[in-house]
Write a protein that holds these residues in place. Structure first.
Motif, short mmCIF file in Angstrom:
data_model
loop_
_atom_site.label_atom_id
_atom_site.label_comp_id
_atom_site.label_asym_id
_atom_site.label_seq_id
_atom_site.Cartn_x
_atom_site.Cartn_y
_atom_site.Cartn_z
N ILE A 1 28.48 49.99 21.48
CA ILE A 1 29.54 49.04 21.14
C ILE A 1 30.35 49.69 20.02
N GLU A 2 31.62 49.94 20.30
CA GLU A 2 32.47 50.64 19.34
C GLU A 2 33.14 49.65 18.39
N SER A 3 33.19 50.02 17.12
CA SER A 3 33.94 49.22 16.15
C SER A 3 34.76 50.14 15.26
N LYS A 4 35.85 49.60 14.74
CA LYS A 4 36.76 50.32 13.86
C LYS A 4 37.27 49.34 12.82
N VAL B 1 40.34 48.23 20.12
CA VAL B 1 41.78 48.46 20.03
C VAL B 1 42.53 47.41 20.87
N ALA B 2 42.03 47.09 22.05
CA ALA B 2 42.67 46.09 22.90
C ALA B 2 42.72 44.73 22.19
N ILE B 3 41.63 44.37 21.52
CA ILE B 3 41.58 43.09 20.79
C ILE B 3 42.59 43.10 19.64
N ARG B 4 42.61 44.18 18.87
CA ARG B 4 43.55 44.26 17.74
C ARG B 4 45.00 44.26 18.24
N ALA B 5 45.28 44.97 19.31
CA ALA B 5 46.64 45.01 19.86
C ALA B 5 47.07 43.62 20.31
N ARG B 6 46.16 42.88 20.93
CA ARG B 6 46.47 41.51 21.35
C ARG B 6 46.74 40.62 20.14
N ASP B 7 45.88 40.73 19.12
CA ASP B 7 46.07 39.91 17.92
C ASP B 7 47.41 40.19 17.24
N LYS C 1 50.04 41.22 18.76
CA LYS C 1 51.10 40.98 19.74
C LYS C 1 51.97 42.23 19.95
N LEU C 2 51.30 43.38 20.06
CA LEU C 2 52.02 44.63 20.27
C LEU C 2 52.66 44.64 21.65
N GLU C 3 53.89 45.10 21.70
CA GLU C 3 54.63 45.12 22.97
C GLU C 3 54.15 46.24 23.89
N PHE C 4 53.83 47.39 23.31
CA PHE C 4 53.43 48.56 24.10
C PHE C 4 52.00 48.95 23.73
N VAL C 5 51.11 48.98 24.71
CA VAL C 5 49.72 49.36 24.48
C VAL C 5 49.31 50.33 25.58
N TYR C 6 49.11 51.57 25.18
CA TYR C 6 48.70 52.63 26.11
C TYR C 6 47.42 53.25 25.59
N GLN C 7 46.32 53.08 26.32
CA GLN C 7 45.05 53.70 25.97
C GLN C 7 44.72 54.76 27.03
N GLY C 8 43.84 55.69 26.66
CA GLY C 8 43.43 56.73 27.59
C GLY C 8 44.52 57.74 27.89
N GLN C 9 45.37 58.02 26.90
CA GLN C 9 46.53 58.89 27.09
C GLN C 9 46.29 60.27 26.50
N ALA C 10 45.85 61.21 27.33
CA ALA C 10 45.63 62.58 26.87
C ALA C 10 46.95 63.28 26.58
N VAL D 1 48.73 36.00 13.27
CA VAL D 1 47.51 35.20 13.26
C VAL D 1 46.63 35.69 14.40
N GLY D 2 45.61 36.47 14.06
CA GLY D 2 44.71 36.99 15.08
C GLY D 2 43.45 36.17 15.17
#
Length: 193
Positions: free
Chosen positions: A37-40, A71-77, A79-88, A188-189
């Motif tokens: 379980i990853e945390s940051k 990261v997905a949870i933080r991005a949702r909280d 309200k980021l417009e652009f979210v790209y994960q797994g981008q080498a 407000v997250g």
């Protein structure tokens, strides 16, 4: 062209995550199923800064090489417009963002800390390195934040851009205005609740 002149033209602001919006540490806790379980840790100053940036008219997002539920949870909280994960290869995501928005590379700012960020930083209108960035990244940056990643570097970048655009003080007052409903709910997250 000065970094301030470059900042005046910015419409889109994109952040790397690890080492930029975090201090770069990745904690992996063993889960009951044997998977990690990853945390940051993220800085609250950066979260509020993202709200200020949005109130100032910036379109904001992240591009990261890793895939992370945190990261997905933080991005949702946020309200980021652009979210790209797994981008080498982060320029692929940048091209997609520009196609979606109609903006050009000179209207895009990117904040990074390591060599995976160099392709975007070499091309964008305003390249910003965090204080903790690798030297190769600082060498191509137009601006280096006073604070390191995970300790307010994101807010430094937003404050720099909004200051150059002459809107930081106005945006702060909009945020503090009790009648401004957009500001009231903007950062407000709920975390994982």
């Amino acid at each position: 062209m000065t970094s301030e002149a470059r900042a005046k033209n910015i419409k889109v602001l994109i952040f790397d995550v690890d080492g930029t919006l975090t201090d770069g540490q990745i904690f992996v806790l063993p889960g009951p199923d044997g998977k990690g379980i990853e945390s940051k840790g993220f800085a609250a100053h950066d979260g509020l800064g993202i709200t200020l940036g949005r109130l100032g008219g910036l379109r904001i997002g992240i591009i990261t090489k890793r895939n992370s539920q945190t990261v997905a949870i933080r991005a949702r909280d946020l309200k980021l417009e652009f979210v790209y994960q797994g981008q080498a290869h982060k320029m692929n995501a940048i091209r997609d963002i520009l196609a979606k928005t109609g903006f050009t590379l000179d209207q895009l700012s990117y904040v990074g800390d390591d060599i995976v960020d160099l392709p975007v930083m070499r091309e964008c209108g305003l390249a910003i390195a965090t204080a903790n960035a690798r030297q190769q990244v600082k060498d191509v940056a137009h601006y280096i934040t006073p604070n390191p990643g995970g300790q307010g570097a994101g807010r430094d970048a937003i404050d720099f851009i909004l200051s150059a655009q002459g809107s930081l003080a106005k945006v702060i007052e909009q945020y503090l205005d009790e009648e401004n409903k957009a500001a009231e709910v903007a950062d407000v997250g709920v975390g994982n609740m």
